[in-house]
Design a protein around this motif. Structure first.
Motif, PDB file in Angstrom:
ATOM      1  N   TRP A   1     -13.103  -2.882  -5.303  1.00 44.01           N
ATOM      2  CA  TRP A   1     -12.717  -4.053  -4.349  1.00 44.01           C
ATOM      3  C   TRP A   1     -11.182  -3.706  -4.602  1.00 44.01           C
ATOM      4  O   TRP A   1     -10.138  -4.033  -3.442  1.00 44.01           O
ATOM      5  N   VAL A   2     -10.397  -3.901  -5.395  1.00 48.04           N
ATOM      6  CA  VAL A   2      -9.281  -4.393  -5.777  1.00 48.04           C
ATOM      7  C   VAL A   2      -8.666  -3.331  -4.741  1.00 48.04           C
ATOM      8  O   VAL A   2      -9.080  -2.091  -4.746  1.00 48.04           O
ATOM      9  N   GLN A   3      -6.997  -3.764  -4.536  1.00 52.06           N
ATOM     10  CA  GLN A   3      -6.471  -3.357  -3.283  1.00 52.06           C
ATOM     11  C   GLN A   3      -5.483  -2.163  -4.313  1.00 52.06           C
ATOM     12  O   GLN A   3      -3.974  -2.640  -5.339  1.00 52.06           O
ATOM     13  N   PRO A   4      -5.571  -0.683  -4.293  1.00 55.32           N
ATOM     14  CA  PRO A   4      -4.486  -0.080  -5.614  1.00 55.32           C
ATOM     15  C   PRO A   4      -3.204  -0.517  -5.035  1.00 55.32           C
ATOM     16  O   PRO A   4      -2.504  -0.848  -4.016  1.00 55.32           O
ATOM     17  N   GLY A   5      -2.195  -0.586  -5.821  1.00 54.61           N
ATOM     18  CA  GLY A   5      -0.748  -0.734  -5.830  1.00 54.61           C
ATOM     19  C   GLY A   5      -0.748  -2.061  -5.996  1.00 54.61           C
ATOM     20  O   GLY A   5       0.880  -2.170  -5.840  1.00 54.61           O
ATOM     21  N   ALA A   6      -1.625  -3.521  -5.557  1.00 58.22           N
ATOM     22  CA  ALA A   6      -1.697  -3.851  -5.919  1.00 58.22           C
ATOM     23  C   ALA A   6      -2.402  -5.063  -6.655  1.00 58.22           C
ATOM     24  O   ALA A   6      -2.840  -6.095  -7.098  1.00 58.22           O
ATOM     25  N   THR A   7      -2.805  -4.089  -7.821  1.00 58.01           N
ATOM     26  CA  THR A   7      -3.108  -4.898  -9.084  1.00 58.01           C
ATOM     27  C   THR A   7      -3.424  -5.821  -9.497  1.00 58.01           C
ATOM     28  O   THR A   7      -1.686  -5.955 -10.464  1.00 58.01           O
ATOM     29  N   PRO A   8      -3.935  -7.396 -10.224  1.00 55.24           N
ATOM     30  CA  PRO A   8      -3.337  -8.520 -10.962  1.00 55.24           C
ATOM     31  C   PRO A   8      -3.417  -8.100 -12.007  1.00 55.24           C
ATOM     32  O   PRO A   8      -3.884  -7.771 -12.806  1.00 55.24           O
TER      33      PRO A   8
END
Length: 116
Positions: free
Chosen positions: A84-91
């Motif tokens: 689910w998480v967006q690659p390059g924008a992991t929190p």
């Protein structure tokens, strides 16, 4: 400063928005009899909807805290999270073991994002 409340009840709001920040309450699965991967995917879908309603999305998540009653479910939760998480924008993220209010819940996720 104005604070907006999303889906408020007498006890809590599912989210509040202030100064461009979106604070989500802990989100829990609706599919209580599913395994942890399916429960996590369900919670993440709920998060997508709440973030969209608050003018944000998963690419704008600053911090996430994931609660698991059983750390043996860590890999199963991560399977759904990683898809689910967006690659390059992991929190920034923490995952802790904690007893949850409903014993059928295998995961709860709380997070903070910014508006787009």
């Amino acid at each position: 400063m104005t604070i907006q409340h999303y889906q408020p009840t007498a006890r809590l709001s599912n989210a509040t928005v202030a100064n461009g920040f979106v604070f989500l309450a802990g989100q829990v699965p609706e599919n209580e009899d599913a395994d942890v991967t399916a429960q996590t995917a369900n919670v993440l879908a709920q998060i997508d909807a709440i973030l969209a309603a608050c003018g944000s999305d998963k690419a704008h998540i600053c911090e996430a805290v994931i609660y698991l009653p059983n750390l043996a479910d860590y890999a199963g939760m991560n399977a759904a999270w990683d898809a689910w998480v967006q690659p390059g924008a992991t929190p920034a993220r923490a995952c802790v073991q904690a007893a949850l209010a409903n014993p059928k819940w295998k995961v709860e996720i709380k997070l903070t994002a910014v508006q787009k």
